[in-house]
Enzyme design. Structure first.
Site, PDB file in Angstrom:
ATOM      1  N   CYS A  18     -65.739 -62.280 -30.585  1.00  0.00           N
ATOM      2  CA  CYS A  18     -66.385 -62.489 -29.293  1.00  0.00           C
ATOM      3  C   CYS A  18     -66.104 -63.939 -28.898  1.00  0.00           C
ATOM      4  O   CYS A  18     -66.517 -64.860 -29.612  1.00  0.00           O
ATOM      5  CB  CYS A  18     -67.883 -62.247 -29.454  1.00  0.00           C
ATOM      6  SG  CYS A  18     -68.868 -62.697 -28.014  1.00  0.00           S
ATOM      7  N   CYS A  37     -61.961 -62.847 -23.187  1.00  0.00           N
ATOM      8  CA  CYS A  37     -63.133 -62.046 -23.565  1.00  0.00           C
ATOM      9  C   CYS A  37     -62.553 -60.810 -24.232  1.00  0.00           C
ATOM     10  O   CYS A  37     -61.621 -60.190 -23.691  1.00  0.00           O
ATOM     11  CB  CYS A  37     -63.937 -61.656 -22.330  1.00  0.00           C
ATOM     12  SG  CYS A  37     -65.183 -60.384 -22.658  1.00  0.00           S
TER      13      CYS A  37
HETATM   14  N1  DGL Z   1     -66.737 -59.632 -25.841  1.00  0.00           N
HETATM   15  C1  DGL Z   1     -67.381 -60.862 -25.617  1.00  0.00           C
HETATM   16  C2  DGL Z   1     -66.408 -62.012 -25.483  1.00  0.00           C
HETATM   17  O1  DGL Z   1     -65.335 -61.972 -26.036  1.00  0.00           O
HETATM   18  C3  DGL Z   1     -68.452 -60.995 -24.589  1.00  0.00           C
HETATM   19  C4  DGL Z   1     -68.921 -59.909 -23.740  1.00  0.00           C
HETATM   20  C5  DGL Z   1     -70.365 -60.173 -23.348  1.00  0.00           C
HETATM   21  O2  DGL Z   1     -70.586 -60.854 -22.339  1.00  0.00           O
HETATM   22  O3  DGL Z   1     -71.222 -59.733 -24.091  1.00  0.00           O
HETATM   23  O4  DGL Z   1     -66.714 -63.004 -24.886  1.00  0.00           O
END
Ligand code: DGL
Length: 265
Positions: free
Chosen positions: A74, A185
C-alpha cells in the site's frame, strides 16, 4: 520450511503486488491481509495509519503467525508509516513507494504524472522522492479516492463502472505532453487496461509491483529458493501452499475465502 510472506493493504489493491510475488515465488507460503474496515486509507491521518499497522503487528504476534517478511503493499501506508513500522518489529518489512525514479528515466517529454491517493500525494516522503529524482522533469500530482472504489467494485463484482471512471479521468485532466503516469496506488493497476485505453495507449503506465516482488525474492534468498523448489527431493517445500486471506470487515463475495479478524484500535 518455506518462508511465510504476508502481503498487507487496506483493500484488494495489494493483490496486484501479490500477483507479482506469486509469479516469482510460486511455492512460497503467502497470506494476504486487508484492513478493509478502514478503507480507504487515502483519506486517513498518518496517526490512524500508524495505529492500524501497530495493531497488525500485535495481531501477527499474538496469533503467532510466524511471518518472515511483511509486505506493506500500500503506497499510502508505506509512504506514511514505513519507518515507524520498522522501528516496532524485527520482521523484515518491504514497502511500496511510487515509481518516480524509473519514471524519470523513461520519460522523453520530461513531464510525468503521479496518480495516487490524496494522502500519498500530500505526504513528505513523496515530496522528497520527487525532489530527489525529479530534478530535470516536471512531476504533476493527481489524486483520486474514486478510482480506489471503482477498482474494489471491479475486483469483487466483475462490473466495470465506465461512466464513473470516465468522469473521474476527465476530472483528473492529466496534462498534455505527459508521457509517463506513475500508478502510485496498488489499486490502480487493476484499472490499467481502462486507463491505458482512456489515453489511447499514448501514456506509459508504471507501477512498483514487479520491483517489490524482486525485493522480496532477494530477501528470502531467491536463487536458493528456486533451486530448492526445483529439486525433486524437496517435494514438501515445492508444493504450492494455499493462500490465506484475512480481512477486518466482511467481504461480500464468494470469490475469496476470507477469515474475518479484529485489529484492536
Ligand atoms: N492501495 C492503497 C495504496 O496503494 C490505498 C488505497 C486506499 O486509499 O485505501 O495507496
Amino acid at each position: 520450511m518455506s518462508s511465510h510472506i504476508m502481503v498487507f493493504d487496506s483493500g484488494i489493491g495489494g493483490t496486484t503486488v501479490l500477483a507479482h510475488i506469486q509469479t516469482l515465488l510460486p511455492h512460497a507460503q503467502l497470506s494476504y491481509f486487508m484492513d478493509n474496515a478502514y478503507l480507504p486509507y487515502g483519506k486517513l491521518s498518518p496517526e490512524t495509519i500508524v495505529a492500524r499497522l501497530t495493531s497488525l503487528l500485535q495481531y501477527i504476534e499474538t496469533q503467532q503467525l510466524r511471518v518472515d517478511i511483511l509486505v506493506i503493499a500500500c503506497n499510502t501506508a508505506s509512504t506514511l508509516a514505513l519507518t515507524k513500522v520498522r522501528e516496532l518489529t524485527d520482521i523484515p518489512v518491504v514497502g511500496v513507494v511510487p515509481a518516480i525514479k524509473p519514471a524519470t528515466l523513461l520519460t522523453n517529454t520530461k513531464r510525468i504524472g503521479l496518480l495516487a491517493t490524496p494522502a500519498t500525494v500530500a505526504n513528505c516522503y513523496t515530496q522528497q522522492l520527487i525532489a530527489q529524482y525529479g530534478a530535470n522533469t516536471v512531476v504533476d500530482l493527481y489524486s483520486s479516492v474514486e478510482l480506489v472504489a471503482i477498482a474494489e467494485h471491479l475486483y469483487y463484482s466483475g462490473e466495470f463502472e465506465q461512466a464513473k471512471f470516465t468522469q473521474e479521468m476527465d476530472r483528473l485532466a492529466v496534462k498534455t505532453n505527459t508521457d509517463v503516469l506513475v500508478l502510485g496506488c496498488t489499486h490502480f493497476p487493476i484499472l490499467s487496461q481502462p486507463i491505458d485505453s482512456f489515453y489511447d495507449g499514448k501514456i506509459k503506465l508504471l507501477d512498483s509491483g514487479a520491483a517489490i516482488a524482486k525485493r522480496v525474492a532477494t530477501l528470502i534468498g531467491g536463487q536458493n529458493y528456486s533451486k530448492l523448489t526445483a529439486n525433486n527431493n524437496s517435494y514438501r517445500i515445492s508444493q504450492k501452499k494455499p493462500l490465506h486471506y484475512y480481512a477486518t470487515a466482511s467481504v461480500l463475495t464468494n470469490k475469496l475465502t476470507v477469515e474475518q479478524v479484529k485489529l484492536i484500535d
